[in-house]
Design a protein around this motif. Structure first.
Motif, mmCIF file in Angstrom:
data_model
loop_
_atom_site.group_PDB
_atom_site.id
_atom_site.type_symbol
_atom_site.label_atom_id
_atom_site.label_comp_id
_atom_site.label_asym_id
_atom_site.label_seq_id
_atom_site.Cartn_x
_atom_site.Cartn_y
_atom_site.Cartn_z
ATOM 1 N N MET A 472 47.030 19.776 30.948
ATOM 2 C CA MET A 472 48.196 20.646 31.132
ATOM 3 C C MET A 472 48.772 20.530 32.540
ATOM 4 S SD MET A 472 46.977 24.037 29.003
ATOM 5 C CE MET A 472 48.619 24.749 28.924
ATOM 6 N N ALA A 473 47.942 20.124 33.493
ATOM 7 C CA ALA A 473 48.431 19.970 34.871
ATOM 8 C C ALA A 473 49.443 18.841 34.985
ATOM 9 C CB ALA A 473 47.262 19.722 35.826
ATOM 10 N N THR A 474 49.483 17.952 34.018
ATOM 11 C CA THR A 474 50.436 16.835 34.041
ATOM 12 C C THR A 474 51.741 17.166 33.338
ATOM 13 O OG1 THR A 474 49.545 15.858 31.996
ATOM 14 C CG2 THR A 474 48.510 15.210 34.081
ATOM 15 N N TRP A 475 51.860 18.324 32.731
ATOM 16 C CA TRP A 475 53.066 18.695 31.994
ATOM 17 C C TRP A 475 54.209 18.984 32.974
ATOM 18 C CZ3 TRP A 475 51.288 22.578 27.634
ATOM 19 C CH2 TRP A 475 50.398 21.938 26.799
ATOM 20 N N PRO A 476 55.455 18.782 32.511
ATOM 21 C CA PRO A 476 56.612 19.141 33.361
ATOM 22 C C PRO A 476 56.601 20.635 33.694
ATOM 23 C CG PRO A 476 57.286 17.756 31.513
ATOM 24 C CD PRO A 476 55.866 18.149 31.252
ATOM 25 N N GLY A 477 56.902 20.954 34.933
ATOM 26 C CA GLY A 477 56.950 22.350 35.366
ATOM 27 C C GLY A 477 55.622 22.911 35.806
ATOM 28 N N ALA A 478 54.552 22.090 35.729
ATOM 29 C CA ALA A 478 53.251 22.595 36.155
ATOM 30 C C ALA A 478 53.243 22.913 37.646
ATOM 31 C CB ALA A 478 52.157 21.594 35.809
ATOM 32 N N ARG A 479 53.913 22.111 38.447
ATOM 33 C CA ARG A 479 54.030 22.371 39.890
ATOM 34 C C ARG A 479 55.521 22.491 40.208
ATOM 35 N NH1 ARG A 479 49.406 20.674 42.726
ATOM 36 N NH2 ARG A 479 50.244 21.895 44.444
ATOM 37 N N TRP A 480 55.992 23.717 40.358
ATOM 38 C CA TRP A 480 57.405 23.967 40.648
ATOM 39 C C TRP A 480 57.494 24.464 42.087
ATOM 40 C CZ3 TRP A 480 60.569 28.826 39.145
ATOM 41 C CH2 TRP A 480 61.921 28.611 39.454
ATOM 42 N N TYR A 481 58.052 23.616 42.953
ATOM 43 C CA TYR A 481 58.154 23.944 44.370
ATOM 44 C C TYR A 481 59.500 24.603 44.652
ATOM 45 C CZ TYR A 481 54.160 20.842 44.723
ATOM 46 O OH TYR A 481 52.936 20.247 44.547
ATOM 47 N N LEU A 482 59.462 25.616 45.494
ATOM 48 C CA LEU A 482 60.663 26.381 45.824
ATOM 49 C C LEU A 482 60.907 26.327 47.321
ATOM 50 C CD1 LEU A 482 59.912 29.444 43.570
ATOM 51 C CD2 LEU A 482 61.812 27.886 43.254
ATOM 52 N N PRO A 483 62.181 26.319 47.732
ATOM 53 C CA PRO A 483 62.467 26.387 49.170
ATOM 54 C C PRO A 483 61.990 27.713 49.752
ATOM 55 C CG PRO A 483 64.400 25.699 47.914
ATOM 56 C CD PRO A 483 63.384 26.176 46.925
ATOM 57 N N GLU A 484 62.033 27.785 51.064
ATOM 58 C CA GLU A 484 61.598 28.996 51.757
ATOM 59 C C GLU A 484 62.345 30.209 51.207
ATOM 60 O OE1 GLU A 484 60.507 30.004 56.372
ATOM 61 O OE2 GLU A 484 62.289 28.816 55.953
ATOM 62 N N VAL A 485 61.589 31.238 50.843
ATOM 63 C CA VAL A 485 62.150 32.407 50.172
ATOM 64 C C VAL A 485 62.624 33.426 51.206
ATOM 65 C CG1 VAL A 485 61.667 34.300 48.580
ATOM 66 C CG2 VAL A 485 60.666 32.035 48.173
ATOM 67 N N ALA A 486 63.860 33.849 51.080
ATOM 68 C CA ALA A 486 64.384 34.901 51.952
ATOM 69 C C ALA A 486 63.855 36.254 51.474
ATOM 70 C CB ALA A 486 65.914 34.897 51.923
ATOM 71 N N PRO A 487 63.609 37.212 52.385
ATOM 72 C CA PRO A 487 63.079 38.520 51.968
ATOM 73 C C PRO A 487 63.967 39.209 50.938
ATOM 74 C CG PRO A 487 62.886 38.260 54.347
ATOM 75 C CD PRO A 487 63.684 37.088 53.850
ATOM 76 N N TRP A 488 65.282 39.114 51.109
ATOM 77 C CA TRP A 488 66.162 39.790 50.151
ATOM 78 C C TRP A 488 66.075 39.150 48.766
ATOM 79 C CZ3 TRP A 488 70.043 36.913 47.884
ATOM 80 C CH2 TRP A 488 70.395 35.709 48.516
ATOM 81 N N ALA A 489 65.864 37.831 48.704
ATOM 82 C CA ALA A 489 65.709 37.166 47.410
ATOM 83 C C ALA A 489 64.406 37.595 46.743
ATOM 84 C CB ALA A 489 65.745 35.651 47.589
ATOM 85 N N LEU A 490 63.350 37.795 47.554
ATOM 86 C CA LEU A 490 62.085 38.283 47.012
ATOM 87 C C LEU A 490 62.255 39.671 46.403
ATOM 88 C CD1 LEU A 490 58.928 38.227 46.780
ATOM 89 C CD2 LEU A 490 58.889 39.231 49.069
ATOM 90 N N VAL A 491 62.943 40.562 47.112
ATOM 91 C CA VAL A 491 63.141 41.930 46.616
ATOM 92 C C VAL A 491 63.957 41.918 45.331
ATOM 93 C CG1 VAL A 491 64.194 44.158 47.129
ATOM 94 C CG2 VAL A 491 62.895 42.953 48.903
ATOM 95 N N LEU A 492 65.052 41.141 45.314
ATOM 96 C CA LEU A 492 65.891 41.091 44.115
ATOM 97 C C LEU A 492 65.115 40.563 42.913
ATOM 98 C CD1 LEU A 492 69.381 39.806 45.371
ATOM 99 C CD2 LEU A 492 68.777 42.093 44.572
ATOM 100 N N ALA A 493 64.336 39.490 43.109
ATOM 101 C CA ALA A 493 63.594 38.923 41.993
ATOM 102 C C ALA A 493 62.534 39.891 41.481
ATOM 103 C CB ALA A 493 62.957 37.604 42.417
ATOM 104 N N THR A 494 61.881 40.633 42.386
ATOM 105 C CA THR A 494 60.883 41.605 41.955
ATOM 106 C C THR A 494 61.539 42.733 41.163
ATOM 107 O OG1 THR A 494 59.556 41.079 43.910
ATOM 108 C CG2 THR A 494 59.026 43.109 42.733
ATOM 109 N N LEU A 495 62.709 43.200 41.614
ATOM 110 C CA LEU A 495 63.449 44.209 40.856
ATOM 111 C C LEU A 495 63.875 43.651 39.501
ATOM 112 C CD1 LEU A 495 65.679 45.773 43.663
ATOM 113 C CD2 LEU A 495 63.676 46.793 42.560
ATOM 114 N N GLY A 496 64.273 42.381 39.485
ATOM 115 C CA GLY A 496 64.645 41.757 38.217
ATOM 116 C C GLY A 496 63.486 41.715 37.242
ATOM 117 N N ALA A 497 62.285 41.413 37.754
ATOM 118 C CA ALA A 497 61.111 41.395 36.887
ATOM 119 C C ALA A 497 60.810 42.794 36.351
ATOM 120 C CB ALA A 497 59.907 40.844 37.653
ATOM 121 N N ALA A 498 60.934 43.815 37.207
ATOM 122 C CA ALA A 498 60.694 45.180 36.748
ATOM 123 C C ALA A 498 61.699 45.580 35.676
ATOM 124 C CB ALA A 498 60.781 46.137 37.943
ATOM 125 N N TRP A 499 62.944 45.192 35.857
ATOM 126 C CA TRP A 499 63.989 45.493 34.874
ATOM 127 C C TRP A 499 63.711 44.736 33.573
ATOM 128 C CZ3 TRP A 499 69.921 44.585 36.027
ATOM 129 C CH2 TRP A 499 70.682 45.143 35.003
#
Length: 783
Positions: A472-499
């Protein structure tokens, strides 16, 4: 009647005159105060903090409506005191680089590698030149060469060590070892001196780590498969010393690091195991129920089992959190009181913050508490087998999506196959591997002769599970790298998950996905056409420079690789590239074959196998490099690249064979020099010629054998950048070299002081520094 009315009003109207706020309010206010400290560049004075604490106590006593705010202020003050005490316990700056005679106890399982053994020593006594020094706490040490067999957990040693303060690399996307040192109570780092006093002087009594080490050794004797042995040691006693970097890569690709070593999940299974044993005993001996009802006996049994297994796990934060939650439930059961899940979670949060407010610095704190909170928010209790299966499946999706923002924030990556991988692995691990390992561990402690077959069967199961994870480690999407996360993007995404995971019946829940967009698709941050930028990564003693144009990326050198510690290409350069949103590398140049320049190159090429590669010592490199020869040139996005050295017929070796590259456009120039010395500097300066303002990567880290006065005068750089280690054992940059640049009015920036340095070269303006990592992310724990 009036008194009863007053009592009712006291119980029912918090916010007006209620005596004690709800536990959830206390927990959130306390957490808010502790979190407020973590954003400070420096800590306030203890006197100011004491005034704040007394003012908060007075305000909370006098005005009930302000009690939430008072708890916030008390949490702030408590965290400041603890943080200040931890920082004051560090080795004094003026004693760095000195030799100490230390007496202490090895308080972790030592990690043994081919060329060194790393371990933690809890210092009890320290002497400097025969005089006592106030140094108490954990010291992280390396013993280079073969260490003695009795360097083991719980052993008391006297040894001579050379120490310095905990100071790590500072890079975008990189691991913050200084924050980790503060959270773990590490007051100094260093190494054991050769030829000095080194003597085992006894054994600490009542030490759990000795039991862990004994169980780990027993597993090795029972299970033949080496890899299965490593995994079972992690499952049984949290001993992850045998796991290789590739093992952790497979685990991260599947989103299952929490299943590899003992976590809160394992402790919960252990608690159920203890409760079931008591239920079985009460079923076999019904007369026991006349003395004590089974539910009241099960509660302390579950708690005792959880505490014991948590100790075997080394008391990591997830295990402590789980033990505290189990303790809350057990005490409520013993007191014949009903307690809700959120209330138990809030009480556990308060207990952790009161015990150690610096726990918020650990990723495990957030992954543990936020993960459990989301599960409580989204899962609805359903009866029957189908209900259990549905909750299990939904739970994995909840954990994968809800924790994605935090995973990206702390680690810069996420696993999109983690939900499916956990859906398969958790039942198998929880119902088969962990119970079997727990039973085998218990038998090893009580009846060692019966444990072997169970460990063998558990090894077979682990082997089968690992095979599936590898696929499964060889499947597409197994390692998804993201650029440096801004604090406001972290807060918005966490609120989105709660919603997104609100209970069914709430309208427009799918719109929560929109709040993930700033996290998943951040704005592009790359140079305009005709411009470029350079980031000198902080790799200590070594060099790595990322040069980026509008559509292309060049990496010049990749730092060192130290077998006993880490690969700078893996832990510094790649995270810096991913934090910048770099998904492809066009060209890797290894200036020459010294380890501090090319040691990290294999890790880079594993991540970017299609990148072109060249180097100054291509004929002796094992990397398959093309020859880097003066006269080569190319253009990317309006930016010119020219190789100035070595000449085609050069017979030089080593430093003077370094590949030297000039990057230029109308606004500015960058000269990448490797480790060239004074003998070849005149030819390089002549080849570079005059032109736009030049930024110079100072040759050979500022060694006195380079940067001759004629070289500096011919180039007339507007800025010099030095890549060197803090307190470099080679003395880089040399004071004479620093003086040469000062005489020419050339400002110098050293990565040892500034961390990673990012320089912009606009198309129509001179070069400018846009980021010094240590200044950009100033925190009170940073050196």
């Amino acid at each position: 009647m009036d008194a009863a009315s007053d009592t009712s009003r006291t119980c029912d109207s918090y916010g007006r005159d209620r005596a004690v706020p709800p536990v959830s309010v206390i927990a959130l206010a306390l957490l808010g105060g502790v979190l407020a400290v973590q954003g400070l560049p420096s800590l306030p004075s203890p006197a100011w903090t004491a005034v704040l604490a007394f003012a908060a106590l007075g305000a909370g006593w006098r005005w009930p409506r302000l009690r939430g705010l008072a708890i916030f202020a008390l949490g702030f003050a408590w965290c400041v005191w603890r943080a200040d005490a931890a920082l004051q316990a560090r080795l004094p700056r003026d004693l760095e680089g000195r030799d100490f005679e230390v007496v202490g106890v090895v308080d972790e399982l030592p990690v043994m590698r081919a060329d060194a053994t790393r371990f933690s020593l809890r210092a009890e006594q320290a002497l400097l030149d025969g005089a006592p020094v106030a140094l108490r706490g954990r010291i992280r040490l390396s013993w280079y060469g073969p260490a003695p067999a009795d360097l083991a957990a719980c052993e008391r040693w006297r040894m001579t060590v050379r120490l310095k303060r905990p100071r790590g690399l500072a890079n975008p996307g990189g691991f913050d070892s200084e924050r980790h040192a503060l959270e773990r109570g590490i007051v100094a780092v260093g190494y054991v001196r050769d030829g000095a006093a080194r003597q085992r002087i006894g054994t600490q009594r009542h030490c759990v780590d000795r039991v862990r080490d004994g169980l780990s050794t027993a597993i090795v004797g029972h299970v033949g498969d080496v890899h299965a042995t490593r995994l079972l040691r992690a499952f049984a006693v949290g001993d992850t010393r045998g796991l290789e970097p590739l093992d952790w890569e497979v685990a991260r690709a599947n989103g299952v690091p929490h299943l590899i070593s003992i976590s809160g999940f394992h402790v919960g299974v252990a608690a159920l195991f203890g409760a079931w044993l008591v239920r079985a005993l009460w079923w076999a001996l019904p007369s026991l129920a006349l003395r004590l009802p089974a539910p009241l006996a099960m509660a302390p049994a579950a708690l005792a089992t959880a505490v014991g297994y948590g100790l075997l796990a080394g008391n990591s934060l997830p295990t402590v959190r789980t033990v505290l939650m189990i303790a809350v439930v057990a005490l409520a059961r013993l007191g014949r009181r009903a307690g809700s899940g959120p209330q138990s979670l809030a009480l556990a949060l308060v207990a952790v913050l009161l015990f150690d407010p610096l726990a918020v610095l650990a990723p495990g704190f957030w992954l543990s508490f936020v993960g459990v909170a989301f599960l409580m928010l989204s899962l609805q209790r359903e009866r029957g087998a189908l209900g259990f299966v549905r909750e299990l499946g939904v739970g994995q999706w909840v954990m994968t999506i809800a924790l994605l923002p935090l995973t990206a924030w702390f680690f810069g990556e996420a696993s999109l196959v983690g939900a499916l991988s956990n859906l398969i692995a958790i039942p198998f691990v929880s119902l088969a591997i962990v119970p079997l390992t727990l039973l085998a561990t218990l038998l090893q402690l009580l009846l060692p002769g019966l444990a072997g077959p169970l460990f063998v069967v558990a090894g077979w199961l682990v082997h089968a599970q690992w095979w599936l994870w590898e696929q499964m480690a060889t499947w597409p999407g197994a390692r998804w790298y993201l650029p440096e996360v801004a604090p406001w993007a972290l807060v918005l995404a966490t609120l989105g998950a709660a919603w997104l995971f609100l209970p069914r019946g709430i309208p427009l829940r799918p719109l929560g996905l929109l709040l993930f967009l700033p996290l998943a698709v951040p704005p592009a941050d790359r140079p305009e056409p005709g411009a470029f930028e350079a980031t000198m990564v902080d790799v200590g003693q070594g060099l790595a420079v990322i040069v980026r144009t509008h559509r292309h990326v060049l990496l010049y050198d990749a730092g060192a690789r130290y077998p006993s510690e880490f690969d700078l290409g893996e832990v510094a350069v790649l995270p810096a590239m991913r934090a910048a949103g770099i998904g492809a590398l066009d060209h890797l140049i290894v200036s020459h074959n010294d380890n501090d320049h090319g040691g990290g190159a294999p890790a880079i090429l594993r991540a970017f196998p299609k990148a072109a590669r060249s180097g100054g010592e291509s004929d002796t490199s094992p990397l398959g490099l093309a020859a880097c020869v003066a006269g080569q040139r190319w253009t990317w996005d309006g930016v010119d690249f020219r190789v100035l050295h070595p000449p085609p017929a050069s017979t030089a070796r080593g430093n003077d064979r370094s590949c030297v590259v000039l990057v230029e456009h109308a606004g500015g120039r960058l000269l990448l020099t490797g480790d060239v010395g004074r003998r070849v500097e005149p030819a390089i300066a002549a080849a570079a010629g005059a032109g736009a303002p030049l930024v110079l990567v100072v040759p050979h880290h500022g060694s006195r054998t380079s940067s001759s006065p004629g070289f500096i005068g011919a180039l007339s750089p507007v800025l010099g950048v030095v890549s060197a280690a803090w307190r470099s054992r080679f003395g880089h940059p040399h004071p004479r070299v620093v003086e040469r640049y000062r005489t020419r009015d050339v400002p110098l920036i050293n990565s040892a002081d500034a961390g990673a340095v990012r320089i912009a070269f606009p198309a129509d303006a001179p070069p400018r520094i846009v980021r010094r990592e240590r200044e950009h992310r100033r925190r009170y724990w940073r050196e």
